[in-house]
Design a protein around this motif. Sequence first.
Motif, PDB file in Angstrom:
ATOM      1  N   THR A 334      16.235  -0.155 -21.715  1.00 39.43           N
ATOM      2  CA  THR A 334      15.952   1.219 -21.299  1.00 39.43           C
ATOM      3  C   THR A 334      15.953   2.189 -22.476  1.00 39.43           C
ATOM      4  OG1 THR A 334      18.298   1.488 -20.701  1.00 39.43           O
ATOM      5  CG2 THR A 334      16.751   0.931 -18.933  1.00 39.43           C
ATOM      6  N   ASP A 335      16.801   1.961 -23.478  1.00 37.59           N
ATOM      7  CA  ASP A 335      16.787   2.820 -24.656  1.00 37.59           C
ATOM      8  C   ASP A 335      15.446   2.710 -25.379  1.00 37.59           C
ATOM      9  OD1 ASP A 335      19.336   3.677 -24.149  1.00 37.59           O
ATOM     10  OD2 ASP A 335      20.308   2.427 -25.663  1.00 37.59           O
ATOM     11  N   MET A 337      12.646   1.907 -24.045  1.00 41.04           N
ATOM     12  CA  MET A 337      11.628   2.562 -23.208  1.00 41.04           C
ATOM     13  C   MET A 337      11.581   4.059 -23.499  1.00 41.04           C
ATOM     14  SD  MET A 337      12.531   0.783 -19.551  1.00 41.04           S
ATOM     15  CE  MET A 337      12.992  -0.957 -19.498  1.00 41.04           C
ATOM     16  N   ARG A 338      12.738   4.701 -23.508  1.00 43.11           N
ATOM     17  CA  ARG A 338      12.802   6.145 -23.795  1.00 43.11           C
ATOM     18  C   ARG A 338      12.266   6.444 -25.186  1.00 43.11           C
ATOM     19  NH1 ARG A 338      18.699   7.685 -23.674  1.00 43.11           N
ATOM     20  NH2 ARG A 338      17.815   9.595 -24.519  1.00 43.11           N
ATOM     21  N   THR A 341       8.411   6.114 -25.291  1.00 47.37           N
ATOM     22  CA  THR A 341       7.740   7.192 -24.565  1.00 47.37           C
ATOM     23  C   THR A 341       7.761   8.489 -25.352  1.00 47.37           C
ATOM     24  OG1 THR A 341       8.358   6.160 -22.459  1.00 47.37           O
ATOM     25  CG2 THR A 341       7.669   8.465 -22.390  1.00 47.37           C
ATOM     26  N   LYS A 377      11.871   4.649 -15.964  1.00 45.20           N
ATOM     27  CA  LYS A 377      11.543   4.761 -17.390  1.00 45.20           C
ATOM     28  C   LYS A 377      10.275   3.966 -17.731  1.00 45.20           C
ATOM     29  CE  LYS A 377      16.220   5.846 -18.936  1.00 45.20           C
ATOM     30  NZ  LYS A 377      16.694   6.232 -17.601  1.00 45.20           N
ATOM     31  N   ASN A 380       7.529   6.187 -16.451  1.00 41.58           N
ATOM     32  CA  ASN A 380       7.360   7.339 -17.355  1.00 41.58           C
ATOM     33  C   ASN A 380       6.492   6.942 -18.537  1.00 41.58           C
ATOM     34  OD1 ASN A 380       8.783   9.277 -15.971  1.00 41.58           O
ATOM     35  ND2 ASN A 380      10.696   8.924 -17.062  1.00 41.58           N
ATOM     36  N   TRP A 381       6.775   5.789 -19.085  1.00 43.36           N
ATOM     37  CA  TRP A 381       6.031   5.269 -20.232  1.00 43.36           C
ATOM     38  C   TRP A 381       4.570   5.041 -19.845  1.00 43.36           C
ATOM     39  CZ3 TRP A 381       8.231   0.483 -23.334  1.00 43.36           C
ATOM     40  CH2 TRP A 381       7.363   0.152 -24.389  1.00 43.36           C
ATOM     41  N   TYR A 511      15.259  13.135 -22.382  1.00 42.11           N
ATOM     42  CA  TYR A 511      15.465  12.907 -20.951  1.00 42.11           C
ATOM     43  C   TYR A 511      16.294  11.667 -20.754  1.00 42.11           C
ATOM     44  CZ  TYR A 511      11.741   9.456 -21.392  1.00 42.11           C
ATOM     45  OH  TYR A 511      10.975   8.378 -21.793  1.00 42.11           O
TER      46      TYR A 511
END
Length: 511
Positions: A334-335, A337-338, A341, A377, A380-381, A511
């Motif tokens: 998840t990190d 992914m953020r 993005t 996430k 979002n990407w 975010y």
Amino acid sequence: MSHKEILEDFEKRKQKALGMGGPEKLAKRSEQGIMNARERIDYLLDQGTFLESGLFATSIRPELREKSPCDGKIAGYGKVNGREVAFVVNDFTVLGASSSTTNLKKMKHMKKVAAERGIPLILLGESTGSRMPDRMGSQGRATMAQDPYEYRRLRESPWVSALLGPCYGSSTWYTALSDFAVMRKGATMAVASSRVTSIAINQPVDPEELGGWRLHTETTGLVDIAVDTDEEAIDVIKKYLGYLPGHANEAPPEYPVPEGSGEDAEKILDILPESRNAVYDVRNIIKCIVDKNSLFELKPRFGKSIVTAFARLDGKSIGIIANNPQFLAGSIDTDAMRKATSFLVQCDSYNIPLVFMVDQPGFLIGIAGERQGAPGKIMNWCNAISLVTVPKMVVIMRKDYGQAYLNMGGGQNSHEVILWPSAELSFMDPSVGVNILHGIREEDDPERFKQLRDEIARGTSAYELAAYYEGHNIIDPRETRPVLIRTLEIYRKGKNKGVGEHLLRNWPTSY
């Protein structure tokens, strides 16, 4: 008063304003080896280009007028490597650089000029937070409501922040709003100081644990790079700005191509393991492709299974999103992914073409990822990449599995798909597929397992994707640099002159 008396009074007032918090406080900082605000400005700007704004600003409170030169924030304009910038530098020797009615007007003016004139905004932070007399009571609340757009980001021009000491209040807010943040080790950033936090939660709080450089470079991802000194922080800012345009409506600057660029292409085959499950550091491959010594990585300590970096190809800026099998075998948490993005957003906002370097086995699945909102996430990407309007190039090096195939630019999510012969496309690793589809493990029946794995693996090669024209070109890995240069040359052409549509300009900065 005579002209002489008027000018004498002017000079006296000027010297008091330039004296900041006074000789004793400045001497203490010097003993600690920490730059004061005006020394930081001198180091940041090209010599002779500083134009100050608000030298004679002070607190609105009569009792603080004499104690608040520049009201604790020094603002103005200058040039960095020949390019115009606007800046606000906090002066911690004056009331802890606390935010007040006057100095926030300075901040508002610098933001406005930077946006309207198309120049980057640099914020050198060090602040105790809000100034209590100015913020207390109904009058303080009313003062806060004077600018409804104070925290609006439309990315008209780049914002850059440095955390160079205790940073609370506005220093924290504007760092979170910035495109790039650098932090000096020993500095802290949090909503409120450790003392205030300790009182609020009624337990001791360690400043480093509350908001130190490790927290923000490794856990929150709010800081891109940590350095040891003020000078290093300012040097990093200068380097970062060299990849970006001054504003969103122009292409990034171009530089001469360093001698020796591209000479290491042969090393790619030595770095890339022949076994698709062997690990390697993708940054070593990237360095063989881009202009020599041009790789500039953002957030290297955060979401490590993906590399996000600026570099140059043929002297021109590009953004790179690359899977790194050295961490988590390249699986995307998840990190990461953020991180990916936010980098997409930044590149699209400032007209920087994107190159995806792909070698990933899919998203990192598990309870931890689900608790951290992995599906949101991932989407979002996907949403962000669909809104990107700068050129997007994909180089599929090895594995490209699952939904992440789309996130990494596959499935029409890029303009050109370039494949290495070693590329392998599938929903999942064939060995995992055997277990899921047939319930057979390799140790149970090696011969049958191999037979089924080979059946599943059939049709996963680069040539199969190219046969469907989902891959536009298959190349020798050593040809990657010239192919990318030529392809990007084509995609930079056109009536927009390298400027995108900026559909992501108001995407959240954090975010």
